[in-house]
Design a protein around this motif. Structure first.
Motif, short mmCIF file in Angstrom:
data_model
loop_
_atom_site.label_atom_id
_atom_site.label_comp_id
_atom_site.label_asym_id
_atom_site.label_seq_id
_atom_site.Cartn_x
_atom_site.Cartn_y
_atom_site.Cartn_z
N UNK A 82 10.20 -3.78 -10.64
CA UNK A 82 9.91 -3.49 -9.59
C UNK A 82 8.73 -1.98 -10.18
N UNK A 83 8.60 -1.97 -11.12
CA UNK A 83 7.45 0.18 -11.38
C UNK A 83 6.17 -1.00 -10.55
N UNK A 84 5.87 -2.21 -11.12
CA UNK A 84 4.42 -2.51 -10.62
C UNK A 84 4.78 -2.45 -8.71
N UNK A 85 6.28 -2.97 -7.99
CA UNK A 85 5.73 -2.85 -6.22
C UNK A 85 5.27 -1.43 -6.11
N UNK A 86 6.55 -0.58 -7.10
CA UNK A 86 5.86 1.15 -6.81
C UNK A 86 4.97 1.32 -7.12
N UNK A 87 4.28 1.40 -7.87
CA UNK A 87 2.36 1.10 -7.63
C UNK A 87 1.59 0.75 -6.55
N UNK A 88 1.72 -1.30 -6.67
CA UNK A 88 1.22 -1.22 -5.47
C UNK A 88 1.38 -1.26 -3.51
N UNK A 89 2.83 -0.20 -3.76
CA UNK A 89 3.14 0.49 -2.78
C UNK A 89 2.30 2.02 -2.47
N UNK A 90 2.09 2.56 -2.99
CA UNK A 90 1.93 3.56 -3.66
C UNK A 90 0.07 3.17 -2.97
N UNK A 91 -0.39 2.45 -3.68
CA UNK A 91 -2.05 2.31 -3.25
C UNK A 91 -1.55 1.62 -2.01
N UNK A 92 -1.21 0.64 -1.32
CA UNK A 92 -0.95 0.26 0.53
C UNK A 92 -1.13 2.09 1.02
N UNK A 93 -0.15 2.62 0.55
CA UNK A 93 -0.01 3.74 1.58
C UNK A 93 -1.28 4.80 1.37
N UNK A 94 -1.50 4.69 0.91
CA UNK A 94 -3.31 5.17 0.78
C UNK A 94 -4.61 4.79 1.25
N UNK A 95 -4.07 3.59 1.16
CA UNK A 95 -5.18 2.57 1.94
C UNK A 95 -5.05 1.99 3.57
N UNK A 96 -3.68 2.69 3.69
CA UNK A 96 -3.69 1.86 5.21
C UNK A 96 -2.14 3.52 5.37
N UNK A 97 -3.57 4.63 5.98
CA UNK A 97 -1.58 5.43 6.04
C UNK A 97 -1.16 5.32 7.85
N UNK A 98 -2.01 4.17 8.11
CA UNK A 98 -1.44 4.63 10.00
C UNK A 98 -0.90 3.07 10.35
N UNK A 99 -0.30 2.65 8.95
CA UNK A 99 0.45 1.67 8.62
C UNK A 99 2.02 1.34 8.80
N UNK A 100 2.37 0.22 9.57
CA UNK A 100 4.05 -0.08 8.94
C UNK A 100 4.05 -0.10 7.41
N UNK A 101 4.88 -0.05 6.73
CA UNK A 101 4.58 -0.34 5.41
C UNK A 101 5.99 -1.58 5.15
N UNK A 102 6.07 -2.69 5.42
CA UNK A 102 7.19 -3.79 4.69
C UNK A 102 6.95 -3.94 3.26
N UNK A 103 7.86 -3.35 2.62
CA UNK A 103 7.69 -3.66 0.88
C UNK A 103 8.70 -4.33 0.39
N UNK A 104 8.53 -5.83 0.20
CA UNK A 104 9.28 -6.39 -0.78
C UNK A 104 9.58 -6.58 -1.94
N UNK A 105 10.66 -6.15 -2.34
CA UNK A 105 11.03 -6.11 -4.24
C UNK A 105 11.44 -7.34 -4.18
N UNK A 106 10.95 -8.34 -5.00
CA UNK A 106 11.70 -9.25 -5.48
C UNK A 106 13.74 -8.85 -6.51
N UNK A 107 13.58 -7.94 -6.95
CA UNK A 107 15.17 -7.33 -7.59
C UNK A 107 15.92 -6.20 -6.33
#
Length: 306
Positions: free
Chosen positions: A137-162
């Motif tokens: 989950x910590x890896x997913x959180x880091x990836x989501x933060x990266x995506x939020x920075x890269x795509x500030x004007x997009x909806x984010x669909x963030x799929x944790x496995x746990x």
């Protein structure tokens, strides 16, 4: 309709035979491809949708201390593949970026015919943890933060496995016999419980499942604290841990597709208000990632898909 191997497995295990009978009941003799009583999650109002794979509503309601208003919804599927087919098939979601720890979208993308502005396959890259055979989950959180920075004007669909299998907490004291559930070098143990190949007490399995969610929630909270916009925490489907299915009252384990008991399709819908950001739809980026089919198959097996 069914392969010879499927028929052989069904007759070899009465539980699998009656599971298939229950599936035919819920899917109205396979005339329905998904749960038509479920919601269309992409028509709901959110900027960030955080999906906790295989998270039951009742477990989330009891364990979560995340801020926000908790409601419930009914999912269109009792498995990830069914959830995806019911929600994104043949859709252009060009205002959305999908950040995922689950390989199912990649495996099914030709069937789904769906397109996002971008897809970040965290499971494909260095995000895969070789010790736990999952994406932490910590890896997913880091990836989501990266995506939020890269795509500030997009909806984010963030799929944790746990809290989906495998369990990433140390429950070795619970499962210390040769027939224990969730051996570290074996996948597919929900299936093995269903067929009787493995045995474990329901209390032990339930505890491990709950611990997997508890291990994940702090990282979800960290992400919520850092994201702009209106966020929703939800799930694609639930999980059964030895409860009786219907109409044939067998004990069910895991999250078989096409069976719509409350434990499988009632999902959390936690709404966290935030300052809205402007969302813009743009054509998909030409950044299609590819990987070897054997890697995809191995990842799915390690996650318990059989």
């Amino acid at each position: 309709m069914y392969s010879l191997d499927q028929l052989k497995r069904g007759f070899a295990s009465p539980n699998l035979f009656f599971r298939e009978a229950n599936r035919l009941y819920h899917r109205r003799l396979n005339t329905r491809t998904h749960n038509i009583s479920g919601i269309d999650v992409f028509s709901e109002d959110w900027d960030n949708l955080l999906l906790l794979d295989a998270c039951r509503y009742d477990m989330f309601a009891e364990q979560s201390d995340l801020r926000g208003q908790l409601e419930s919804r009914i999912s269109r599927g009792s498995s990830t593949a069914e959830f995806l087919k019911g929600n994104i098939r043949d859709r252009e979601l060009h205002d959305t970026v999908y950040i995922t720890a689950n390989p199912q979208f990649y495996r099914l993308q030709d069937q789904l015919g769906a397109s996002f502005h971008a897809v970040e396959n965290v499971w494909m890259r260095e995000g895969w943890d070789e010790d736990y055979n999952t994406v932490l989950p910590e890896t997913m959180t880091a990836a989501a933060f990266d995506a939020a920075e890269q795509y500030p004007d997009k909806r984010l669909f963030i799929h944790y496995i746990q809290p989906h299998y495998p369990f990433i907490v140390d429950n070795s004291e619970l499962f210390d016999n040769e027939q224990a559930f969730l051996k570290p070098d074996e996948a597919g143990s929900w299936h093995q419980l269903m067929t009787g190949e493995l045995t474990a007490s329901r209390n032990d399995v339930w505890r491990a499942y709950r611990d997997n969610l508890s291990r994940t929630l702090p990282h979800v909270n960290e992400l919520l604290d850092g994201l702009e916009g209106k966020s929703v925490v939800s799930s694609d489907h639930g999980n059964m841990v030895g409860e009786r299915a219907y109409p044939f009252p067998i004990r069910e384990w895991g999250h078989p597709r096409g069976i719509y008991t409350e434990q499988l399709v009632k999902i959390p819908w936690l709404v966290i208000q935030g300052e809205r950001r402007e969302i813009v739809s743009q054509p998909p980026l030409d950044e299609h990632e590819e990987t070897d089919d054997d890697i995809v198959a191995d990842r799915l097996e390690q996650l318990g898909y059989v």
